[in-house]
Design a protein around this motif. Structure first.
Motif, PDB file in Angstrom:
ATOM      1  N   LEU A 158       4.181   6.971   5.058  1.00 23.06           N
ATOM      2  CA  LEU A 158       5.403   6.170   5.147  1.00 23.06           C
ATOM      3  C   LEU A 158       4.991   4.717   5.347  1.00 23.06           C
ATOM      4  CD1 LEU A 158       8.162   7.451   5.074  1.00 23.06           C
ATOM      5  CD2 LEU A 158       8.199   7.456   7.532  1.00 23.06           C
ATOM      6  N   ASN A 159       4.870   3.995   4.238  1.00 26.13           N
ATOM      7  CA  ASN A 159       4.350   2.619   4.350  1.00 26.13           C
ATOM      8  C   ASN A 159       5.493   1.629   4.590  1.00 26.13           C
ATOM      9  OD1 ASN A 159       2.308   0.699   4.300  1.00 26.13           O
ATOM     10  ND2 ASN A 159       2.713   0.222   2.156  1.00 26.13           N
ATOM     11  N   LYS A 160       5.143   0.427   4.961  1.00 25.78           N
ATOM     12  CA  LYS A 160       6.077  -0.653   5.271  1.00 25.78           C
ATOM     13  C   LYS A 160       6.954  -0.258   6.455  1.00 25.78           C
ATOM     14  CE  LYS A 160       6.191  -2.246   0.498  1.00 25.78           C
ATOM     15  NZ  LYS A 160       6.863  -2.946  -0.541  1.00 25.78           N
ATOM     16  N   CYS A 161       6.405   0.502   7.403  1.00 24.17           N
ATOM     17  CA  CYS A 161       7.235   0.939   8.525  1.00 24.17           C
ATOM     18  C   CYS A 161       7.549  -0.233   9.457  1.00 24.17           C
ATOM     19  CB  CYS A 161       6.601   2.104   9.263  1.00 24.17           C
ATOM     20  SG  CYS A 161       5.149   1.664  10.143  1.00 24.17           S
ATOM     21  N   ASP A 162       6.923  -1.390   9.226  1.00 23.89           N
ATOM     22  CA  ASP A 162       7.284  -2.570  10.015  1.00 23.89           C
ATOM     23  C   ASP A 162       8.649  -3.112   9.594  1.00 23.89           C
ATOM     24  OD1 ASP A 162       5.769  -3.030   7.601  1.00 23.89           O
ATOM     25  OD2 ASP A 162       6.079  -5.157   7.988  1.00 23.89           O
ATOM     26  N   LEU A 163       9.165  -2.652   8.446  1.00 18.66           N
ATOM     27  CA  LEU A 163      10.447  -3.180   7.973  1.00 18.66           C
ATOM     28  C   LEU A 163      11.640  -2.347   8.428  1.00 18.66           C
ATOM     29  CD1 LEU A 163       9.499  -4.264   4.335  1.00 18.66           C
ATOM     30  CD2 LEU A 163       9.556  -5.633   6.401  1.00 18.66           C
ATOM     31  N   VAL A 164      11.389  -1.286   9.201  1.00 19.65           N
ATOM     32  CA  VAL A 164      12.519  -0.494   9.738  1.00 19.65           C
ATOM     33  C   VAL A 164      12.307  -0.294  11.234  1.00 19.65           C
ATOM     34  CG1 VAL A 164      12.957   0.764   7.603  1.00 19.65           C
ATOM     35  CG2 VAL A 164      11.423   1.721   9.244  1.00 19.65           C
ATOM     36  N   ALA A 199       2.921   7.366   9.552  1.00 22.44           N
ATOM     37  CA  ALA A 199       3.575   6.057   9.400  1.00 22.44           C
ATOM     38  C   ALA A 199       2.491   5.003   9.271  1.00 22.44           C
ATOM     39  CB  ALA A 199       4.442   5.782  10.611  1.00 22.44           C
ATOM     40  N   PHE A 200       2.734   4.018   8.438  1.00 18.78           N
ATOM     41  CA  PHE A 200       1.667   3.053   8.153  1.00 18.78           C
ATOM     42  C   PHE A 200       2.235   1.657   7.965  1.00 18.78           C
ATOM     43  CE2 PHE A 200      -2.037   1.403   5.905  1.00 18.78           C
ATOM     44  CZ  PHE A 200      -3.072   2.078   6.536  1.00 18.78           C
ATOM     45  N   ARG A 201       1.440   0.684   8.338  1.00 20.54           N
ATOM     46  CA  ARG A 201       1.770  -0.683   7.973  1.00 20.54           C
ATOM     47  C   ARG A 201       0.512  -1.283   7.352  1.00 20.54           C
ATOM     48  NH1 ARG A 201       2.942  -6.026  11.618  1.00 20.54           N
ATOM     49  NH2 ARG A 201       3.584  -7.279   9.856  1.00 20.54           N
ATOM     50  N   ALA A 202       0.640  -1.673   6.090  1.00 21.23           N
ATOM     51  CA  ALA A 202      -0.553  -2.082   5.365  1.00 21.23           C
ATOM     52  C   ALA A 202      -0.739  -3.587   5.394  1.00 21.23           C
ATOM     53  CB  ALA A 202      -0.470  -1.579   3.930  1.00 21.23           C
ATOM     54  N   TYR A 246       5.450   5.282  -6.122  1.00 17.13           N
ATOM     55  CA  TYR A 246       6.259   4.371  -6.931  1.00 17.13           C
ATOM     56  C   TYR A 246       5.558   3.014  -7.075  1.00 17.13           C
ATOM     57  CZ  TYR A 246      10.849   6.270  -8.050  1.00 17.13           C
ATOM     58  OH  TYR A 246      11.876   6.934  -8.647  1.00 17.13           O
ATOM     59  N   PRO A 247       5.924   2.216  -8.057  1.00 19.76           N
ATOM     60  CA  PRO A 247       5.362   0.862  -8.140  1.00 19.76           C
ATOM     61  C   PRO A 247       5.759   0.052  -6.906  1.00 19.76           C
ATOM     62  CG  PRO A 247       6.508   1.425 -10.173  1.00 19.76           C
ATOM     63  CD  PRO A 247       6.806   2.514  -9.191  1.00 19.76           C
ATOM     64  N   ASN A 248       4.861  -0.766  -6.439  1.00 21.78           N
ATOM     65  CA  ASN A 248       5.152  -1.753  -5.392  1.00 21.78           C
ATOM     66  C   ASN A 248       5.408  -1.161  -4.001  1.00 21.78           C
ATOM     67  OD1 ASN A 248       5.118  -4.489  -5.111  1.00 21.78           O
ATOM     68  ND2 ASN A 248       7.344  -4.701  -5.145  1.00 21.78           N
ATOM     69  N   PRO A 299       3.087  -8.916  -4.736  1.00 23.12           N
ATOM     70  CA  PRO A 299       4.482  -8.511  -4.512  1.00 23.12           C
ATOM     71  C   PRO A 299       5.232  -8.227  -5.807  1.00 23.12           C
ATOM     72  CG  PRO A 299       4.244 -10.860  -4.152  1.00 23.12           C
ATOM     73  CD  PRO A 299       2.896 -10.354  -4.509  1.00 23.12           C
ATOM     74  N   ILE A 300       4.533  -7.886  -6.875  1.00 25.86           N
ATOM     75  CA  ILE A 300       5.218  -7.562  -8.133  1.00 25.86           C
ATOM     76  C   ILE A 300       4.818  -6.158  -8.568  1.00 25.86           C
ATOM     77  CG2 ILE A 300       5.712  -9.818  -9.133  1.00 25.86           C
ATOM     78  CD1 ILE A 300       2.952  -9.628 -10.498  1.00 25.86           C
ATOM     79  N   PRO A 301       5.791  -5.371  -9.066  1.00 24.18           N
ATOM     80  CA  PRO A 301       5.448  -4.016  -9.497  1.00 24.18           C
ATOM     81  C   PRO A 301       4.552  -4.050 -10.728  1.00 24.18           C
ATOM     82  CG  PRO A 301       7.738  -4.511  -9.978  1.00 24.18           C
ATOM     83  CD  PRO A 301       7.210  -5.660  -9.213  1.00 24.18           C
ATOM     84  N   PRO A 350      -1.937   3.472 -10.779  1.00 26.57           N
ATOM     85  CA  PRO A 350      -0.781   2.617 -11.076  1.00 26.57           C
ATOM     86  C   PRO A 350       0.512   3.288 -10.591  1.00 26.57           C
ATOM     87  CG  PRO A 350      -2.065   3.048 -13.061  1.00 26.57           C
ATOM     88  CD  PRO A 350      -2.623   3.930 -11.998  1.00 26.57           C
ATOM     89  N   GLY A 351       1.528   2.485 -10.326  1.00 29.60           N
ATOM     90  CA  GLY A 351       2.803   3.031  -9.838  1.00 29.60           C
ATOM     91  C   GLY A 351       3.483   3.876 -10.912  1.00 29.60           C
ATOM     92  N   ILE A 352       4.040   5.003 -10.501  1.00 30.93           N
ATOM     93  CA  ILE A 352       4.695   5.879 -11.477  1.00 30.93           C
ATOM     94  C   ILE A 352       6.144   6.149 -11.074  1.00 30.93           C
ATOM     95  CG2 ILE A 352       2.793   7.156 -12.535  1.00 30.93           C
ATOM     96  CD1 ILE A 352       3.229   9.174 -10.232  1.00 30.93           C
TER      97      ILE A 352
HETATM   98  N1  LIG Z   1       6.077  -5.685   5.017  1.00 31.87           N
HETATM   99  C1  LIG Z   1       5.162  -4.955   4.418  1.00 31.87           C
HETATM  100  N2  LIG Z   1       4.812  -5.253   3.148  1.00 31.87           N
HETATM  101  C2  LIG Z   1       3.851  -4.509   2.558  1.00 31.87           C
HETATM  102  C3  LIG Z   1       3.232  -3.420   3.223  1.00 31.87           C
HETATM  103  N3  LIG Z   1       2.346  -2.867   2.361  1.00 31.87           N
HETATM  104  C4  LIG Z   1       2.415  -3.572   1.222  1.00 31.87           C
HETATM  105  N4  LIG Z   1       3.306  -4.559   1.331  1.00 31.87           N
HETATM  106  C5  LIG Z   1       3.669  -5.550   0.302  1.00 31.87           C
HETATM  107  O1  LIG Z   1       4.178  -4.855  -0.823  1.00 31.87           O
HETATM  108  C6  LIG Z   1       3.811  -5.545  -2.016  1.00 31.87           C
HETATM  109  C7  LIG Z   1       3.211  -4.581  -3.001  1.00 31.87           C
HETATM  110  O2  LIG Z   1       1.950  -4.148  -2.573  1.00 31.87           O
HETATM  111  P1  LIG Z   1       0.868  -3.506  -3.549  1.00 31.87           P
HETATM  112  O3  LIG Z   1      -0.226  -2.996  -2.682  1.00 31.87           O
HETATM  113  O4  LIG Z   1       0.509  -4.413  -4.658  1.00 31.87           O
HETATM  114  O5  LIG Z   1       1.713  -2.304  -4.139  1.00 31.87           O
HETATM  115  P2  LIG Z   1       1.256  -1.215  -5.211  1.00 31.87           P
HETATM  116  O6  LIG Z   1       1.915   0.050  -4.811  1.00 31.87           O
HETATM  117  O7  LIG Z   1      -0.235  -1.178  -5.334  1.00 31.87           O
HETATM  118  O8  LIG Z   1       1.928  -1.770  -6.512  1.00 31.87           O
HETATM  119  P3  LIG Z   1       1.593  -1.412  -8.044  1.00 31.87           P
HETATM  120  O9  LIG Z   1       0.440  -2.272  -8.425  1.00 31.87           O
HETATM  121  O10 LIG Z   1       2.852  -1.747  -8.756  1.00 31.87           O
HETATM  122  O11 LIG Z   1       1.279   0.026  -8.116  1.00 31.87           O
HETATM  123  C8  LIG Z   1       2.848  -6.626  -1.601  1.00 31.87           C
HETATM  124  O12 LIG Z   1       3.588  -7.826  -1.541  1.00 31.87           O
HETATM  125  C9  LIG Z   1       2.426  -6.249  -0.211  1.00 31.87           C
HETATM  126  O13 LIG Z   1       2.134  -7.355   0.602  1.00 31.87           O
HETATM  127  C10 LIG Z   1       3.627  -3.135   4.570  1.00 31.87           C
HETATM  128  O14 LIG Z   1       3.159  -2.199   5.228  1.00 31.87           O
HETATM  129  N5  LIG Z   1       4.605  -3.926   5.116  1.00 31.87           N
END
Ligand SMILES: Nc1nc2c(ncn2[C@@H]2O[C@H](COP(=O)(O)OP(=O)(O)OP(=O)(O)O)[C@@H](O)[C@H]2O)c(=O)[nH]1
Length: 536
Positions: A271-277, A297-300, A335-337, A357-359, A380-382
């Motif tokens: 569960l990534n981006k858990c800092d946003l919820v 849960a993860f924050r990357a 998924y992408p992004n 920050p782009i898919p 790659p994102g699917i």
């Molecule tokens: N706030 C927040 N943003 C994140 C986190 N992880 C990734 N991001 C942002 O999400 C965006 C996409 O990250 P990527 O790692 O390029 O995503 P991806 O899944 O590899 O994307 P694709 O290349 O399309 O497959 C970037 O702007 C990251 O900074 C997180 O845990 N928290």
């Protein structure tokens, strides 16, 4: 005595007993052994070859000083290992085995080691048969009612009342003629309405060509080819979900595919981006998703990550589980992004793959070494087409690059307004109120100076800006688990408190939130804005 007479007398001397190997092969009766039968029986009587531990023959019939077996000189000793696959177990044992395997399979935190040594095929075969009815169901006993009673559901084949083949073929011919006549009739009526049809067909075609193909991102054959390469090469699959919309970014097709085609591979949900919820919502999602697969849960982010040590610990456990292998590979799919590349960078503690920050930033699969025995594979994102209900959903899941949107960006704002609390939008864009999506876009465009020539508000650019803010985490939003409300109603207060007490130390969110409404309202905007990662 002449020579001929002497040979006849020798032949007569040969004993005609039942072990006489000089007998002819063709014997007048079944009661008498033929030469081949006698030879075979003599062979059985000979001692089998014996070999020492170096593979040298030490005893047995024939010349055992030579290592080359001579045909007919001896026989190979039977070995019980030849019959290894034909072990028999009774129904009770099989049922017990089946139950315990099902229990392990249903528990996301248990793993079946050395699956190849267990007769899992027997269990799978049976359950598959029960499910789709297409295969023979070995273990299923059909109840009497289903087969013989009035309520039986099995249908007898319809063969009609034919007495012979001629009558049958005539009936078939008659039915075919009737069907063909009905087809011709249909075609004539279509021809009459052809002008109408042409017009609507043209519209359909135009709609197809008009569709913005940027919306099909992650669905191409090439991308799916990359995914299957990753699945084939991985022992563990990390499925990355966006914590704000985990079910929306989940690819059930891939999970089912792995369960069906390679059940020995492990799936972990991240569960990534858990800092946003808020952390309470993350916890609810973890409780909900871990019923099926282990969920982390993860924050990357490289500087202030969350869940890194848990994930590394888990991957080490998988590496230990497969201690017979030189190394294990961990495929990262999603998924992408959703942050797949960022997760790899976070685990390595430095930038090793491109994240943006782009898919669609990741184009092909790539191998990265995590430790000596663990490799990571970025994919790659699917997107699976059946999981993408409509274009607005796709855009709000971050599948599409904003610059690829044409003038349809404003169409996606109504769904966004449904998901986001009014108060957050008011605060971010500094507008007091609005009547509908169009009014909102107009006011935002004026407020942020997005104007066309002549001072008209540029609704499209304003919509793109809002969508971008939504996806990057500037606007707070999240979706709660389906059982969120029922869980809150059913759980006694003590349980609720203990759930909230488990807040991770580095979480900055308010955890005493009871309802979705409160959760959405209690999030401070300043906090959210400060969490948005500046990665340009
Ligand atoms: N706030 C927040 N943003 C994140 C986190 N992880 C990734 N991001 C942002 O999400 C965006 C996409 O990250 P990527 O790692 O390029 O995503 P991806 O899944 O590899 O994307 P694709 O290349 O399309 O497959 C970037 O702007 C990251 O900074 C997180 O845990 N928290």
């Amino acid at each position: 005595m002449t020579k001929a007479a002497a040979s006849t007398s020798v032949k007569q001397l040969v004993p005609k007993n039942s072990d006489d190997k000089n007998r002819p092969n063709k014997v007048p009766s079944n009661q008498i052994r033929s030469r081949s039968t006698i030879n075979r029986l003599r062979l059985y009587r000979k001692k089998a070859y014996q070999y020492n531990k170096h593979g040298k023959r030490v005893s047995g019939a024939g010349d055992y000083t030579s290592n080359i077996p001579q045909p007919g000189a001896g026989r190979t000793a039977p070995n019980r290992r030849w019959f290894g696959n034909s072990r028999v177990i009774d129904q009770q044992q099989l049922e017990k085995f089946r139950e315990s395997i099902q229990n392990v399979r249903q528990d996301p935190f248990s793993v079946i080691v050395k699956q190849k040594k267990l007769p899992l095929g027997l269990v799978d075969f049976d359950s598959a048969g029960e499910r789709d009815g297409s295969r023979l169901s070995l273990l299923r006993v059909e109840p009497f009612e289903e087969v013989f009673s009035q309520k039986k559901w099995r249908k007898r084949p319809r063969i009609g009342d034919f007495c012979d083949l001629k009558e049958y073929s005539e009936t078939v011919k008659r039915l075919r003629d009737k069907y063909e006549a009905s087809l011709t009739e249909k075609e004539t009526s279509i021809g009459e309405n052809s002008s109408e049809m042409n017009a609507s067909g043209k519209e359909d075609r135009e709609a197809v060509f008009d569709r913005n193909h940027a919306l099909d991102k992650g669905q191409s054959k090439r991308i799916w080819g990359e995914l299957f390469k990753v699945i084939d090469s991985s022992d563990v699959l990390l499925e990355v979900l966006d914590a704000r919309d985990p079910l929306g970014t989940r690819i059930s097709y891939v999970e089912k595919y792995i369960q069906r085609e390679c059940p020995h591979k492990h799936i972990v949900l991240l569960l990534n981006k858990c800092d946003l919820v808020p952390s309470s919502i993350t916890k609810h999602w973890i409780r909900y998703l871990s019923k099926e697969y282990p969920t982390v849960a993860f924050r990357a982010t490289i500087q202030k990550s969350f869940g890194k040590s848990t994930l590394i610990g888990l991957l080490r456990q998988f590496a230990n589980l497969h201690s017979d292998k030189k190394s294990i590979s961990v495929g990262i799919v999603g998924y992408p992004n959703v942050g797949k590349s960022s997760i790899i960078n976070t685990l390595r503690g430095k930038k090793v793959v491109n994240a943006a920050p782009i898919p669609g930033e990741t184009k092909v699969w790539q191998y990265v070494t995590l430790f000596r025995r663990v490799y990571l594979i970025d994919c790659p994102g699917i997107v699976h087409e059946s999981s993408a209900p409509d274009d607005a959903e796709l855009v709000l899941r971050g599948v599409v690059r904003m610059e690829s949107l044409r003038d349809e960006a404003a169409d996606y704002i109504p769904l966004l307004l449904d998901r986001v609390k009014k108060q957050h939008l008011k605060k971010i864009y500094g507008i007091s109120d609005w009547t509908d999506a169009n009014d909102f876009l107009e006011k935002t465009a004026r407020k942020t100076g997005k104007l066309l020539k002549g001072g008209e508000p540029d609704l499209n650019t304003s919509a793109k800006m809002i969508l971008y803010d939504y996806l990057r985490g500037k606007i707070p939003w999240f979706i709660v688990p389906p059982d969120y409300h029922s869980y809150h109603r059913e759980q006694p207060l003590a349980d609720k408190v203990s759930l909230e007490e488990e807040t991770p130390e580095d979480s900055t969110k308010d955890s005493a939130i009871d309802t979705e409404e409160e959760a959405q309202n209690n999030v401070s905007l300043e906090e959210y804005s400060s969490w948005v990662i500046d990665d340009e």
